[in-house]
Design a protein around this motif. Structure first.
Motif, PDB file in Angstrom:
ATOM      1  N   PRO A   1     -13.941  -6.008   4.450  1.00 50.85           N
ATOM      2  CA  PRO A   1     -13.054  -5.205   5.312  1.00 50.85           C
ATOM      3  C   PRO A   1     -12.261  -4.137   4.568  1.00 50.85           C
ATOM      4  O   PRO A   1     -11.838  -3.155   5.175  1.00 50.85           O
ATOM      5  N   TYR A   2     -12.063  -4.328   3.251  1.00 51.37           N
ATOM      6  CA  TYR A   2     -11.317  -3.336   2.461  1.00 51.37           C
ATOM      7  C   TYR A   2     -12.201  -2.675   1.411  1.00 51.37           C
ATOM      8  O   TYR A   2     -11.701  -2.046   0.475  1.00 51.37           O
TER       9      TYR A   2
ATOM     10  N   TRP B   1     -15.309  -2.857  -4.591  1.00 48.34           N
ATOM     11  CA  TRP B   1     -14.714  -2.104  -5.690  1.00 48.34           C
ATOM     12  C   TRP B   1     -15.461  -2.399  -6.988  1.00 48.34           C
ATOM     13  O   TRP B   1     -15.468  -3.533  -7.470  1.00 48.34           O
TER      14      TRP B   1
ATOM     15  N   ARG C   1      -0.257 -10.944   3.074  1.00 44.07           N
ATOM     16  CA  ARG C   1      -0.802 -10.136   1.986  1.00 44.07           C
ATOM     17  C   ARG C   1      -1.916 -10.828   1.227  1.00 44.07           C
ATOM     18  O   ARG C   1      -2.866 -10.190   0.753  1.00 44.07           O
TER      19      ARG C   1
ATOM     20  N   THR D   1      -4.728  -1.039  -5.177  1.00 47.16           N
ATOM     21  CA  THR D   1      -3.490  -1.546  -4.569  1.00 47.16           C
ATOM     22  C   THR D   1      -2.892  -0.583  -3.555  1.00 47.16           C
ATOM     23  O   THR D   1      -2.025  -0.981  -2.786  1.00 47.16           O
TER      24      THR D   1
ATOM     25  N   VAL E   1      -4.657   0.432  -1.217  1.00 47.10           N
ATOM     26  CA  VAL E   1      -5.379  -0.003  -0.020  1.00 47.10           C
ATOM     27  C   VAL E   1      -4.965  -1.408   0.398  1.00 47.10           C
ATOM     28  O   VAL E   1      -4.689  -1.665   1.578  1.00 47.10           O
ATOM     29  N   VAL E   2      -4.923  -2.360  -0.565  1.00 49.66           N
ATOM     30  CA  VAL E   2      -4.683  -3.765  -0.202  1.00 49.66           C
ATOM     31  C   VAL E   2      -3.315  -4.277  -0.625  1.00 49.66           C
ATOM     32  O   VAL E   2      -2.940  -5.399  -0.284  1.00 49.66           O
TER      33      VAL E   2
ATOM     34  N   GLY F   1     -10.360  -9.607   0.582  1.00 50.71           N
ATOM     35  CA  GLY F   1     -10.403  -9.967   1.992  1.00 50.71           C
ATOM     36  C   GLY F   1     -11.773 -10.354   2.497  1.00 50.71           C
ATOM     37  O   GLY F   1     -12.016 -10.347   3.711  1.00 50.71           O
TER      38      GLY F   1
ATOM     39  N   GLN G   1      -5.446  -9.989   1.891  1.00 50.92           N
ATOM     40  CA  GLN G   1      -5.914  -8.673   1.464  1.00 50.92           C
ATOM     41  C   GLN G   1      -6.125  -8.602  -0.045  1.00 50.92           C
ATOM     42  O   GLN G   1      -7.065  -7.965  -0.516  1.00 50.92           O
ATOM     43  N   THR G   2      -5.243  -9.256  -0.814  1.00 49.54           N
ATOM     44  CA  THR G   2      -5.329  -9.138  -2.274  1.00 49.54           C
ATOM     45  C   THR G   2      -6.323 -10.099  -2.893  1.00 49.54           C
ATOM     46  O   THR G   2      -6.890  -9.815  -3.953  1.00 49.54           O
TER      47      THR G   2
ATOM     48  N   PRO H   1       0.803  -1.221   0.000  1.00 54.20           N
ATOM     49  CA  PRO H   1       0.000   0.000   0.000  1.00 54.20           C
ATOM     50  C   PRO H   1       0.835   1.269   0.000  1.00 54.20           C
ATOM     51  O   PRO H   1       0.474   2.273  -0.603  1.00 54.20           O
TER      52      PRO H   1
END
Length: 369
Positions: A218-219, A222, A157, A257, A259-260, A211, A160-161, A25
Motif C-alpha cells: 500500500p505504500y 522501496w 503508525r 519517512t 510517506v510512512v 504496511g 505503516q512503518t 510524514p
C-alpha cells in the motif's frame, strides 16, 4: 538472577544516550540523493522464482547453541563475544545503482512472488531440523493486554512503518521483517543482521514493503541503495549484534519517512521494561499475510547480554521491531531491539540484541552514508 560478566559489562557501556523522536510524514524535509550498485540480472519475464542475485551455498548441517528464528542449524560454533566498543566501523554494501536496475527489481517482486517468498530462517535450516515454533493467533486480544502472538488490529503508525523485507538468498526469494525509523536521511530501515548478510555474503534484490498485507504494497516497494550491519555480525555472525539496516532509494521523488512516518529509536536504555514486538511470521501457524505482535515485560537472557520476551512468532518475523513506550492508541513507540533468535529448548521465548554502542554506530553510519 545473577548476571554473567558479559551481562554486567553491558550496563556500563559508554556513549551518549540517543533517543530520536518519531517522524510523521508532514515532518519530512529535503530528500536524499539515491545511489548504489547492481540490481537484478535476470529477465523481467522470468517464469520461475529463480532470482537474479548471487547464488549462496546452504550451510552444513549440525546443531548450534542458538540461532536466528526459529531454529537455525548452520554448523558454525558459537564465536567468542566481540567487544561492543571496537575500532572497526559498521559494514556497508552498495545495492541497486541505476534507475533501470531499480525499476526491474520492482517489477520482479510481484504480489505472487512476495506471497511465495520463503521465511529466511526456513531456508537456512536443514529440512530435518525444522521444527515449527508452538503458538497461535489469539482472537480478540485488546491491544493494551499482554500478547504472545496476536494479529495487530488497532491500526496506527506501526501499520505503516513496519513491513516485510524481501531479498534473494541462495537463489531463492526470501523474507524477513523490518521497520522505518526517524533520522536525518529519512530513508533508514532497521532489521536483523541475518536479513542483510549471512554465510559471509550479502543478500541481493533487497526491497522493503511497509504496511505489507497479503501480497499488497500500500505504500510502495522501496529498493535498498545500501545495506549495513554491525562489524561483529560481519566478522563473526555474532547473534549478540544481529542488527542490520538499509538506506532505501527515493520512490516517486519522496523519502521513505515522508510517506510512512518514522518510529523513534534509542540506545543504552534501562532493561526490564514493558515492550511490544512486531513482525510478519510466515511459518505455521502464521502465513506472513498480516502484522502480528507480542507484548510484555522484557527479561535478560542469562546466556548472553541479549533481551527476551515471551512470544510465539515464527520464521519470517526476524528483524521486526521491539518498542519501548509504545502507545497502542497511536501505534507509535521507540525501537530498542528486534526479533532475532530462539533457543531450541525454549521455543516460546524470543530474544533480541541489546541496542548499545555498536547499534548506535550502525544507525549513525546509515544517516551519513
Amino acid at each position: 538472577m545473577t548476571k554473567s560478566p558479559r551481562l554486567a559489562a553491558v550496563s556500563v557501556l559508554t556513549g551518549a544516550l540517543l533517543s530520536v523522536s518519531p517522524m510523521t510524514p508532514s515532518q519530512a524535509g529535503a530528500a536524499r540523493p539515491a545511489g548504489g550498485a547492481a540490481g537484478p540480472r535476470a529477465s523481467d519475464a522470468a517464469p520461475s522464482d529463480a532470482a537474479p542475485g548471487r547464488m549462496l551455498p546452504d550451510g552444513p548441517t549440525g546443531h548450534v547453541r542458538r540461532a536466528p528464528l526459529p531454529d537455525l542449524d548452520t554448523g558454525r560454533p558459537r564465536p567468542a563475544p566481540v567487544p561492543d566498543l571496537g575500532t572497526t566501523g559498521p559494514a556497508v554494501h552498495p545495492m541497486a545503482a541505476s534507475r533501470t536496475d531499480r525499476e526491474r527489481l520492482l517489477r520482479w517482486w510481484t504480489p505472487a512472488r512476495m506471497r511465495r517468498a520463503h521465511p529466511l530462517d526456513t531456508l537456512i535450516a536443514p529440512a530435518a531440523a525444522r521444527r515449527p515454533v508452538p503458538g497461535g493467533r489469539p482472537a480478540g486480544t485488546p491491544a493494551s493486554a499482554p500478547s504472545t502472538g496476536a494479529a495487530w488490529t488497532s491500526g496506527g503508525r506501526v501499520t505503516q512503518t513496519t513491513g516485510r523485507v524481501f531479498f534473494t538468498y541462495s537463489g531463492r526469494p526470501a523474507s524477513c521483517s523490518g521497520n522505518a525509523v526517524a533520522g536525518a536521511n529519512q530513508s533508514t530501515v532497521i532489521t536483523a543482521g541475518h536479513c542483510v548478510r549471512l554465510d559471509g555474503a550479502w543478500h541481493t534484490d533487497w526491497v522493503f514493503v511497509p504496511g505489507y498485507h497479503d501480497g499488497q504494497a500500500p505504500y510502495g516497494k522501496w529498493t535498498a541503495a545500501r545495506t549495513l550491519t554491525t562489524p561483529q555480525w560481519e566478522a563473526h555472525e555474532d547473534l549478540d549484534y544481529d542488527v542490520g539496516a538499509a538506506t532505501v532509494d527515493l520512490l516517486g521523488g519522496r523519502t521513505l519517512t515522508s510517506v510512512v512516518g518514522g518510529q523513534g529509536i534509542a540506545f543504552n536504555q534501562p532493561r526490564h521494561r514493558r515492550m511490544y514486538a512486531f513482525g510478519y511470521p510466515a511459518q505455521a501457524p502464521y502465513d506472513g499475510s498480516r502484522l502480528v505482535y507480542c507484548s510484555g515485560r522484557a527479561k535478560d537472557d542469562t546466556k548472553s547480554h541479549d533481551v527476551g520476551l515471551t512470544c510465539d512468532m515464527t520464521a519470517g518475523s526476524s528483524g521486526g521491531p521491539w518498542f519501548l513506550g509504545f502507545d497502542a492508541r497511536t501505534g507509535a513507540g521507540t525501537q530498542n531491539s528486534l526479533n532475532s533468535f530462539k533457543y531450541d529448548a525454549d521455543p516460546n521465548e524470543m530474544f533480541g540484541p541489546y541496542f548499545g554502542a555498536a547499534v548506535k554506530a550502525l544507525y549513525d553510519k546509515a544517516q551519513n552514508t
